[in-house]
Design a protein around this motif. Structure first.
Motif, short mmCIF file in Angstrom:
data_model
loop_
_atom_site.label_atom_id
_atom_site.label_comp_id
_atom_site.label_asym_id
_atom_site.label_seq_id
_atom_site.Cartn_x
_atom_site.Cartn_y
_atom_site.Cartn_z
N GLU A 30 0.87 -1.18 0.00
CA GLU A 30 0.00 0.00 0.00
C GLU A 30 0.91 1.23 0.00
N CYS A 57 3.81 -0.74 11.20
CA CYS A 57 2.89 -0.15 10.24
C CYS A 57 2.85 -1.02 8.98
N GLY A 59 0.44 -2.58 7.55
CA GLY A 59 -0.74 -2.57 6.70
C GLY A 59 -1.26 -3.99 6.49
N PRO A 63 4.41 -6.36 1.71
CA PRO A 63 5.87 -6.49 1.81
C PRO A 63 6.28 -7.53 2.85
N ASP A 81 -4.46 -0.48 12.45
CA ASP A 81 -5.74 -0.69 11.79
C ASP A 81 -6.13 -2.17 11.84
N SER A 84 -6.85 -3.98 8.52
CA SER A 84 -5.64 -4.32 7.77
C SER A 84 -5.00 -5.58 8.33
N VAL A 106 2.00 2.27 17.32
CA VAL A 106 3.38 2.46 17.77
C VAL A 106 3.74 3.94 17.71
C1 LIG Z 1 1.09 3.67 3.72
S1 LIG Z 1 0.58 2.28 4.65
C2 LIG Z 1 2.05 1.30 4.49
C3 LIG Z 1 1.81 -0.15 4.74
C4 LIG Z 1 3.02 -1.05 4.45
N1 LIG Z 1 4.16 -0.68 5.26
C5 LIG Z 1 3.36 -1.05 3.00
O1 LIG Z 1 4.39 -0.46 2.62
O2 LIG Z 1 2.61 -1.64 2.22
C6 LIG Z 1 0.69 2.93 6.30
C7 LIG Z 1 0.16 2.03 7.41
O3 LIG Z 1 0.62 2.56 8.65
C8 LIG Z 1 -0.38 2.37 9.63
N2 LIG Z 1 -0.08 3.32 10.73
C9 LIG Z 1 0.04 4.67 10.66
N3 LIG Z 1 0.41 5.19 11.86
C10 LIG Z 1 0.54 4.13 12.71
C11 LIG Z 1 0.93 4.00 14.07
N4 LIG Z 1 1.27 5.08 14.82
N5 LIG Z 1 0.98 2.77 14.63
C12 LIG Z 1 0.66 1.67 13.88
N6 LIG Z 1 0.29 1.73 12.59
C13 LIG Z 1 0.23 2.94 12.00
C14 LIG Z 1 -1.68 2.59 8.90
O4 LIG Z 1 -2.76 1.97 9.56
C15 LIG Z 1 -1.35 1.95 7.54
O5 LIG Z 1 -1.75 0.60 7.51
#
Ligand SMILES: C[S@@+](CC[C@H](N)C(=O)[O-])C[C@H]1O[C@@H](n2cnc3c(N)ncnc32)[C@H](O)[C@@H]1O
Length: 263
Positions: A30, A57, A59, A63, A81, A84, A106
């Motif tokens: 994502e 994070c 998702g 990956p 989420d 996810s 986190v």
């Molecule tokens: C852009 S997506 C990237 C997902 C994955 N790393 C990838 O590259 O496919 C960002 C993800 O970060 C999560 N996220 C954002 N802030 C967060 C936090 N403080 N703690 C945990 N998850 C978080 C969101 O729920 C989302 O699923």
């Protein structure tokens, strides 16, 4: 928003992402990283069979599941989420892969020490990067590696903030500030690469793909969500293309005696 979405929008978004990537490069990410780039990061991060990896994070863990499938690492994916993480669990089960997941925001990081902490395409969302980086350094043992991508540049100005959807999650950092923060925590950069050009291309392809999807979505919340993705991806393509923002891949190693936590 995350791009997991609610079914059936979630499936339509996944398909829009799939067609935006070159053949073989889409693994459910994502974000802008390609499968080849994830493998490059894994290589420089020293991920091999049995490596204890925490993927922050994660998702839906596109990956992450590539890492588990290719390298047989011990994997823990964490995301705030719950939808996810449910999809990530389903993905692991249907691929017959062993992976653990946690729904959590986190920092803090899950308890324990890891060989590798992965943070892909989400450094941007953390305003207080020092707090996050401190938690990451503490979760690594000496010689452990922090593997991440980062959106580089000065803070958004007022106009840029108005143009960017969900701008409350957009906190770029300069290389200078990032370098100082890593150094202070005993995290020594061992490898870095500029991925700005390739991510500008990916942002452009994703914007076009989401625009095609938008034309099929009736007015309502789903349409608004897709319209937001079109706008944000167009802006990312513009900013990365013009050098307003750059994208770097980085691997940093925790020094054995960093003094971060006495561990
Ligand atoms: C852009 S997506 C990237 C997902 C994955 N790393 C990838 O590259 O496919 C960002 C993800 O970060 C999560 N996220 C954002 N802030 C967060 C936090 N403080 N703690 C945990 N998850 C978080 C969101 O729920 C989302 O699923």
């Amino acid at each position: 928003m995350t791009t997991a979405g609610t079914a059936p929008l979630g499936e339509a978004l996944r398909e829009a992402r799939r067609v935006a990537f070159p053949p073989g490069e889409f693994v459910g990410q994502e974000s802008f990283v390609t499968a080849r780039q994830i493998r490059t990061l894994a290589h420089h991060g020293g991920i091999v069979a049995g490596t204890r990896v925490v993927d922050l994070c994660c998702g839906v863990a596109g990956p992450g599941l590539l890492l588990v499938g290719d390298y047989e690492c011990q994997y823990l994916g964490v995301d705030a989420d719950a939808d996810s993480i449910a999809l990530a669990r389903e993905g692991a089960a249907s691929a017959g892969l062993r992976a653990d997941f946690e729904v959590a925001r986190v920092p803090p990081l899950p308890a324990g020490r890891f060989d590798v902490v992965v943070l892909l395409e989400t450094m941007l969302a953390f305003r207080a990067k020092d707090v996050l980086l401190q938690a990451i350094a503490s979760a690594l043992h000496g010689g452990g590696r922090f593997v991440f991508t980062v959106e580089e540049g000065p803070p958004l100005n007022g106009l840029e903030r108005e143009r960017m959807p969900a701008s409350e999650t957009v906190w770029p950092v300069t290389l200078h500030d990032l370098g100082s923060a890593l150094e202070e925590l005993g995290l020594r950069t061992v490898w870095t690469e500029d991925w700005t050009r390739s991510h500008a291309d990916t942002a452009r392809a994703l914007a076009a793909s989401y625009a095609t999807l938008l034309a099929t979505v009736p007015p309502g919340p789903d349409r608004d969500a897709v319209a937001g993705l079109v706008d944000s991806h167009r802006l990312w393509a513009e900013w990365l293309g013009a050098g307003r923002m750059r994208k770097f891949a980085v691997v940093a190693e925790r020094l054995a005696a960093s003094g971060v936590d006495g561990g």
